[in-house]
Every structure is written in structure tokens, then in C-alpha cells.
Scaffold this active site. Structure first.
Site, PDB file in Angstrom:
ATOM      1  CG  HIS A 169      -0.592   0.304   2.498  1.00  0.00           C
ATOM      2  ND1 HIS A 169      -0.261  -0.639   3.439  1.00  0.00           N
ATOM      3  CD2 HIS A 169      -0.437   1.492   3.126  1.00  0.00           C
ATOM      4  CE1 HIS A 169       0.077  -0.053   4.574  1.00  0.00           C
ATOM      5  NE2 HIS A 169      -0.015   1.243   4.409  1.00  0.00           N
ATOM      6  CB  SER A 182       2.614   2.006   6.352  1.00  0.00           C
ATOM      7  OG  SER A 182       1.335   1.843   6.889  1.00  0.00           O
ATOM      8  CG  ASP A 207       0.275  -4.011   2.771  1.00  0.00           C
ATOM      9  OD1 ASP A 207       0.878  -3.497   1.807  1.00  0.00           O
ATOM     10  OD2 ASP A 207      -0.576  -3.397   3.442  1.00  0.00           O
TER      11      ASP A 207
HETATM   12  N1  ARG Z   1      -4.717   0.732   7.405  1.00  0.00           N
HETATM   13  C1  ARG Z   1      -3.393   0.816   6.867  1.00  0.00           C
HETATM   14  C2  ARG Z   1      -2.693   2.059   7.336  1.00  0.00           C
HETATM   15  O1  ARG Z   1      -3.303   3.068   7.603  1.00  0.00           O
HETATM   16  C3  ARG Z   1      -3.411   0.841   5.388  1.00  0.00           C
HETATM   17  C4  ARG Z   1      -3.837  -0.415   4.812  1.00  0.00           C
HETATM   18  C5  ARG Z   1      -3.930  -0.344   3.323  1.00  0.00           C
HETATM   19  N2  ARG Z   1      -4.728  -1.445   2.868  1.00  0.00           N
HETATM   20  C6  ARG Z   1      -5.966  -1.301   2.372  1.00  0.00           C
HETATM   21  N3  ARG Z   1      -6.665  -2.363   2.138  1.00  0.00           N
HETATM   22  N4  ARG Z   1      -6.467  -0.117   2.138  1.00  0.00           N
HETATM   23  O2  ARG Z   1      -1.477   2.083   7.410  1.00  0.00           O
END
Ligand code: ARG
Length: 720
Positions: A86, A655, A221
């Protein structure tokens, strides 16, 4: 007897089971003083210098800030970089088209010369961090408010210029504890970053928005980049002649895995937390601001999705924007629901009650005076601001529409064109900037979705802004565009803008820029809309002004809390600077009678498989590997571990961060938080807050067995 009890107590005190994993995102230069002892007791085998050193290679040299707002880590002597899927998403979509759909199919560069350059992308390697509090504070002695802010800026600039070493480095001073402390960060910024590999979204985004923010998780991911530099090893703009960067330090890959309670730490760049805010601020945010935004984004997402589902080209074009809005939408929605907001506000009120009790017990009159004033002052400022909050929120969202935020950029040019005498240099400068920007604006712009969103935002504005604050904003529209309902008027208004305005097409905008005149802008309905929204919102004090007004109070409040809890180490709020968090691999109980294990497996991927749901498709090749149990070196108990949990303290910006074992080897990449701890930016709850990590064994399994990208495995150092 006494001796036995004592021994037992001593054991309790030092046994890892009883050491509370520490909350906190710690500044690396401070861990020697604050954290390393506890870290070592929890199972860290490294010294503070092996983690952070300004002279010798240390872990900090392997962890970089990615300018897409993420963290990444170097995993080979040739600059190979791991981050989340992501985080690479923007780059993957940029390189995708209907014919080369890397989003759907994945991308694997067959050789180094096939690695794809990314215009404008950079990563920053930290050279050092330095506490410059005394230098800054002595420059602003006796100053407050705006004057102090300006003084800080001036003093910072000087330090930054000195540290930049004639432009070799980028240096920046960051405030901590709302300006009680300041740190200088010096970076080497690399600008030739190439995409090396990415799994298909059916692995890299498996579970999609349904599973986002959730545990149990089964997402691979990750994506892979490489840092290139000039032949001299120094940062350089993209050139085919550039060579792979040889970092001072890179991370080893551990295939040894982990067990519950094993030591785990994360070094990365958390973006923003607000752990020391008053209940008044949190109440305004969670009770008013977030619900308004959640409502508007929900309709925007539905509109985008409709067009994305209908056309592959639009799907790729809007994918990145859609994913980032959907992510924050789900985060905010989670925080305002499930009674979470009330629980958090209650906790903050308890903290404030304890603070007030402490203040009342102070014997020093001057301290008592300072600290007893602070909470009432904050409350007053929030009470005064509250009536202006919603009008500002809704007004700003109107300005965030694709065409209106673009039109907003033309305001400067309008001023230049209407100022006598005309400054031709300024004008040409503004035009050339706008021309550059225009290319960016339209690569991912899709007017029909923007048009419908405009209507839905006006609907939301008409409903959400209290009538006595609307002025004639809505009534002007309904009288100019007469229709049976306000909604119908908004539809007509939007149709008018989207047929006539120059801000919805690159051709029209470029035609204007080749012959710009203020007159054209004055009658452009898109420009007038942006102006109208600005005139509306600028009647109200902005949230920026509020932030400025409460800053000193917040600083005083934190100082008071630190005095109250003397001896307790405090960590500053996250602010996109390098931090370390340490803790353990850990399971949890999300709610009554429910237990969550600390890791998931490839079997779980197969259990979630749903060929009829785009978010849960499993690629055939992955299926075949599973059926054949062709797991290579990456198996654990006859399965491939996919994701796991730690109690590390992270937030957005982390992330892509490496999750490291006690030897500093890579166990996985942090990529999410859990829904039960969505208020984690405001508080850390040890029972509920978890970091979701993609297991490095799954990453390696996908690279090796799924993609067959052996050349990448071969350049990494693997510890078995
Ligand atoms: N929730 C994650 C974050 O804020 C991002 C995940 C991205 N994945 C998705 N399916 N949108 O770091």
C-alpha cells in the site's frame, strides 16, 4: 521464608512476563538513557550504539523515510528496499495501464535494467539527530505566540543551513512537546528510486477494504524498490548511468520466526499522534469533525466506486486516491463508533481531574497559578471555537474538490493580473508553475466523479452547517439555479460549472494559460465557486488559528504533567521523525469471550477465498503452491505463516517499517493497526493496541516461490 519470598519477588520483577511492554515512540538518540535496559531485559541482544550511532554503522542507517509518507528498509548491499504494497501503490498504479495492469497482475523486474524509475520519488537516510532545545530556546527567550513561532523559524533556518553542509544534506528542525523541546534532523536524500517488484493486489491487498484495520489478517502487504545513486555514491537525479546505492548498513532476513512474548521492535517514521491533548480537543474532533468528514467521504467513495467498477481505465486512474480516502474513512468511522469516543473522552477527563488535584496540592504559588489556569483556558478556547467548527469543515471540503482545489491555485495569478502596474516576471513565473501543475492535475482526474461529488458535498453542507451560519451561501445557489428541491439546484449548478469552467479539462486550462486574463477568471463559474467557498470559510477562525491559540496552553499542560509524574520518561508525539518502539509478539482478547491468536497462515488465506468477491480472490498459482505444499524454506508447522501481531506502539507513517527481533534481524513489515485500538493516536491501551505485521517468511515465499524472483533472494542475507 523471608529470603524465599524476596527471591521470588525479585524474579517476578525481572522476568519478561512481568515487564510491561512499554508504550511510546522513542527518539533513537535517547534510548541509551531511557530504554535500552528494559529492552535488553525483554530480549534485545543489541547495545544502544548498535541501534543508533552517528559514527559507526547502526540499524538507523538501514531504515529510511519514504516520501510517500511511509517507512522502508534496506535489505541488501545493493540498495534493495522493502516497504508495504500500500506504500508502493501510487507507483504501481502510475506504471499501470489497461494493457500492463501491474495492480491486478503484479510486477517483477526480470533484471536490474527492467527496474522502473519513479519521477519525483525520494527516500531519506538519517545522518544524525541532535537535541537543539537550548539553542532554539535561548533565541526566543521571553517571546510568546506569533513572535515566538517566528523566532523559532529564524533560529531553525540558521541551524538547518549550517547542517546542510553546502547542500549535501537536507536538515530540518522539529519541535517536540508542542515547542518545549527541539531536535535537528540531518538527512541524505536519494532521488532515483526504482520499482523492482510487487505482488498482484490479490496478494498485496488481499482482503481489501473489508479486512483493512482488521485482525485476523492475510495480506501480503509488501513491495520492493531499489535506491540508485551517482557513481560517487552520492544522491543524484534519475540517470540510466546511476548505480545501486551501497548503504552503511542493511537488515538481515530472519527465517527463524518468533513465539508469543518474543522481543520485537520497530524503527520507523510514525506520522502524527496526539497523546497529550485535552478532552475538549478530542471531543470536538471525535464528536463533530470526524462524523462530518466520514459522511462526506462515504458518498464520495460510493461515487468513485461506481465509475471504477464500470471502466478499467478509470479503476486504475482512481485507485490510489480511492484507497487513501477509504483508509482514513474507515479509521475515522471506527473512532466515532462502538462507544470508543466516549470511552476515550472519559479517560482524558479522568487524567484532567488527576491533574487538577495535583495542581491544588502544590505549595509553590507561582507554579500553582500557572498550572491552575491551563485547563480552564483550553476549555474556554474550545468553547469559543466550537460554533465555527462545522462551517469550516464543510466549507473546506468544498475547496478540496478536484476542480476547486485546482482553481484555488489560480488565485495568485488572478491577483498578479489585476495589480497595476503588471509585474511580467511574476506573471510568467506563476504561469510556468501552473503549467507544470496542470500535467499532474489531469493525469488522475476524472470529471464526472468530481461533478457528482460536488453535488453530494453541497447536499451535506446544506444539511450539516447550522442554518444561522450558512449566510446566503445556499440561498444564492437555489435562487440562481431554480428547481423543485435544493438538491436539484445543486445538480444544475454543478452541470453549469462542468460545462463552462476551464478547470475541468487540461486543454481548456492550457489554452487559458497560453493567453491568461483576469476577465476570463472573473466569469469562470469554477473559479467563482472556489472564491465563494473561500469567502465563506474565511469569515470563521480556522482550525489552524485555533491550533495556534492553544499551543502555549498545550505546552504548559504537558510540562505540568511531566512535573506531576516526575521520574517518568516521556516520549514526544509522533511527527514524522525516526522513532523506536519495543515490545513483544502478542495475542489479545478483542471483546467478551473472544480470543485472537498472534499469527495467521496460508491456510487462512484459503479459508477466506471467495472467487465471487474481488477482495478475496486467490491467484491460481498461490492455490497450486498451497495444494502441493511447495513452501520452500518458509514453512512453519506445515504451513506458511502470513501475518502476526506485536504490542508495538505505531501509527500511520510506520507502514512499511521493519519489525526486528532481538538481534536486529527482520521478522516482518508493519502494515496496519487493529480496529479495537483505532483511537490509538490519542492513547495507548496495552490490552488492545496491536501492530499487524506481514511475516517476512510470507514475503520471501511470494518472491521466491510465487514470483520466481530468485535474483532478489540471492542478494539478501538470510538467517535460518
Ligand atoms: N490501514 C493501513 C494504514 O493506515 C493501510 C492499509 C492499506 N490497505 C488497504 N486495504 N487499504 O497504514
Amino acid at each position: 521464608m523471608k529470603k524465599i519470598i524476596l527471591t521470588f519477588l525479585t524474579l517476578l520483577a525481572i522476568s519478561p512476563e512481568f515487564l510491561k511492554a512499554d508504550e511510546g515512540m522513542w527518539l533513537l538518540s535517547k534510548i541509551k538513557e531511557y530504554n535500552i535496559q528494559t529492552m535488553q531485559m525483554l530480549g534485545c541482544n543489541l547495545t544502544a550504539e548498535e541501534i543508533y550511532s552517528e559514527t559507526n554503522p547502526s540499524l538507523k542507517d538501514a531504515i529510511v523515510w519514504f516520501d510517500n509518507g511511509c517507512t522502508a528498509e534496506l535489505v541488501s548491499s545493493d540498495g534493495l528496499l522493502l516497504t508495504n504494497h500500500h506504500c508502493g501503490y501510487g507507483s504501481i498504479t502510475d506504471h499501470s495501464s489497461v494493457d500492463h495492469d501491474y495492480l491486478t497482475d503484479g510486477f517483477w523486474a526480470a533484471s536490474r535494467k527492467d527496474e522502473l524509475p519513479n519521477v519525483g520519488m525520494s527516500v531519506s537516510v538519517l545522518v544524525k539527530m541532535e537535541d537543539v532545545t537550548q539553542k532554539i530556546l535561548s533565541a526566543v527567550k521571553g517571546m510568546d505566540g506569533q513572535a515566538r513561532e517566528q523566532g523559532v523559524m529564524k533560529a531553525s533556518k540558521e541551524l538547518e543551513t549550517n547542517a546542510s553542509n553546502g547542500g549535501a544534506y537536507t536538515a530540518t528542525v522539529k519541535e517536540m512537546f508542542r515547542g518545549a523541546e527541539y531536535y535537528l534532523f540531518v538527512y541524505e536524500v536519494f532521488k532515483d528510486i526504482r520499482l523492482v517488484g510487487a505482488p498482484p493486489s490479490s496478494i498485496g491487498k488481499f482482503g481489501g477494504d473489508t479486512d483493512n484495520w482488521m485482525w485476523p489478517r492475510h495480506t501480503g502487504d509488501f513491495s520492493i524498490f531499489r535506491v540508485y545513486c551517482g557513481k560517487d555514491g552520492k544522491p543524484a537525479e534519475y540517470s540510466a548511468d546511476n548505480v545501486p546505492y551501497h548503504p552503511k548498513k542493511f537488515l538481515k532476513i530472519s527465517l527463524k520466526g518468533y513465539d508469543k512474548n518474543d522481543f520485537a521492535m520497530i524503527i520507523g517514521y510514525p506520522g502524527r499522534t496526539n497523546r497529550y491533548l485535552s478532552s475538549y480537543s478530542i471531543e470536538l474532533t471525535l464528536k463533530e469533525t470526524f462524523p462530518a468528514l466520514v459522511g462526506m467521504w462515504e458518498s464520495k467513495l460510493a461515487i468513485m466506486k461506481k465509475y471504477m467498477d464500470a471502466d478499467d481505465k478509470i479503476r486504475i486512474q482512481l485507485a490510489d486516491e480511492y484507497a487513501s480516502i477509504a483508509n482514513v474513512w474507515k479509521l475515522y468511522k471506527g473512532q466515532i463508533g462502538y462507544g470508543m469516543a466516549d470511552a476515550l473522552i472519559g479517560k482524558k477527563q479522568n487524567e484532567e481531574a488527576a491533574f487538577t488535584k495535583w495542581v491544588n496540592s502544590l505549595s509553590n504559588d507561582s507554579l500553582k497559578k500557572t498550572y491552575s489556569a491551563v485547563l480552564p483556558a483550553l476549555k474556554k478556547k474550545y468553547d469559543e471555537f466550537r460554533p465555527n467548527n462545522l462551517p469550516t469543515i464543510y466549507g473546506n471540503q468544498l475547496l478540496s474538490l478536484g476542480f476547486s482545489s485546482y482553481a484555488y491555485r489560480f488565485m495568485d495569478l488572478h491577483t498578479i493580473l489585476t495589480t497595476e502596474p503588471l509585474d511580467a516576471t511574476k506573471r510568467d513565473d506563476a504561469i510556468s508553475k501552473l503549467k507544470n501543475y496542470t500535467t499532474d492535475q489531469f493525469t488522475k482526474y476524472f470529471a464526472p466523479a468530481d461533478q457528482e461529488t460536488m453535488v453530494s458535498y453541497l447536499d451535506a453542507f446544506a444539511k450539516g452547517v447550522p442554518a444561522d451560519k450558512q449566510g446566503t451561501f445556499i440561498s444564492d445557489i437555489t435562487s440562481n439555479y431554480k428547481a423543485a428541491t435544493p438538491h436539484e439546484s445543486f445538480v444544475k449548478y454543478a452541470a453549469d460549472i462542468f460545462t463552462k469552467s476551464i478547470f475541468i479539462s487540461a486543454e481548456k486550462a492550457n489554452a487559458f494559460l497560453s493567453k491568461p486574463s483576469a476577465k476570463t477568471l472573473d466569469k469562470d463559474p469554477g473559479f467563482l465557486f472556489a472564491q465563494k467557498a473561500i469567502v465563506f470559510t474565511s469569515q470563521f477562525p480556522s482550525s489552524m488559528q485555533l491550533a495556534g491559540a492553544v499551543k502555549t496552553d498545550n505546552r504548559t499542560y504537558i510540562q505540568g504533567m511531566r512535573m506531576m509524574n516526575e521520574g517518568k520518561a516521556y516520549y514526544p508525539d509522533a511527527n514524522s521523525t525516526m522513532r523506536l518502539t519495543y515490545g513483544k509478539v502478542m495475542d489479545y482478547y478483542p471483546r467478551d469471550a473472544v480470543y485472537y491468536n498472534w499469527y495467521t497462515t496460508l491456510t487462512g488465506v484459503m479459508q477466506k477465498e471467495d472467487p465471487g468477491n474481488e477482495e478475496f480472490i486467490v491467484p491460481k498459482k498461490l492455490h497450486d503452491l498451497y495444494t502441493a505444499k511447495d513452501f520452500g524454506d518458509y514453512a512453519y508447522k506445515g504451513d506458511v505463516p502470513v501475518a502476526f501481531l506485536t504490542d508495538n506502539d505505531i501509527t500511520g507513517g510506520n507502514s512499511g517499517s521493519g519489525v526486528l527481533n532481538g538481534n536486529g534481524e527482520l521478522l516482518g513489515l508493519a502494515f496496519d493497526g487493529n480496529s479495537e485500538a483505532m483511537t490509538g493516536d490519542f492513547e495507548y491501551d496495552p490490552l488492545l493496541k496491536r501492530t499487524i505485521v506481514v511475516d517476512i517468511r510470507y514475503v520471501m515465499f511470494i518472491i521466491d516461490k510465487y514470483a520466481g524472483a530468485k535474483r532478489l533472494i540471492d542478494e539478501m542475507t538470510i538467517v535460518k
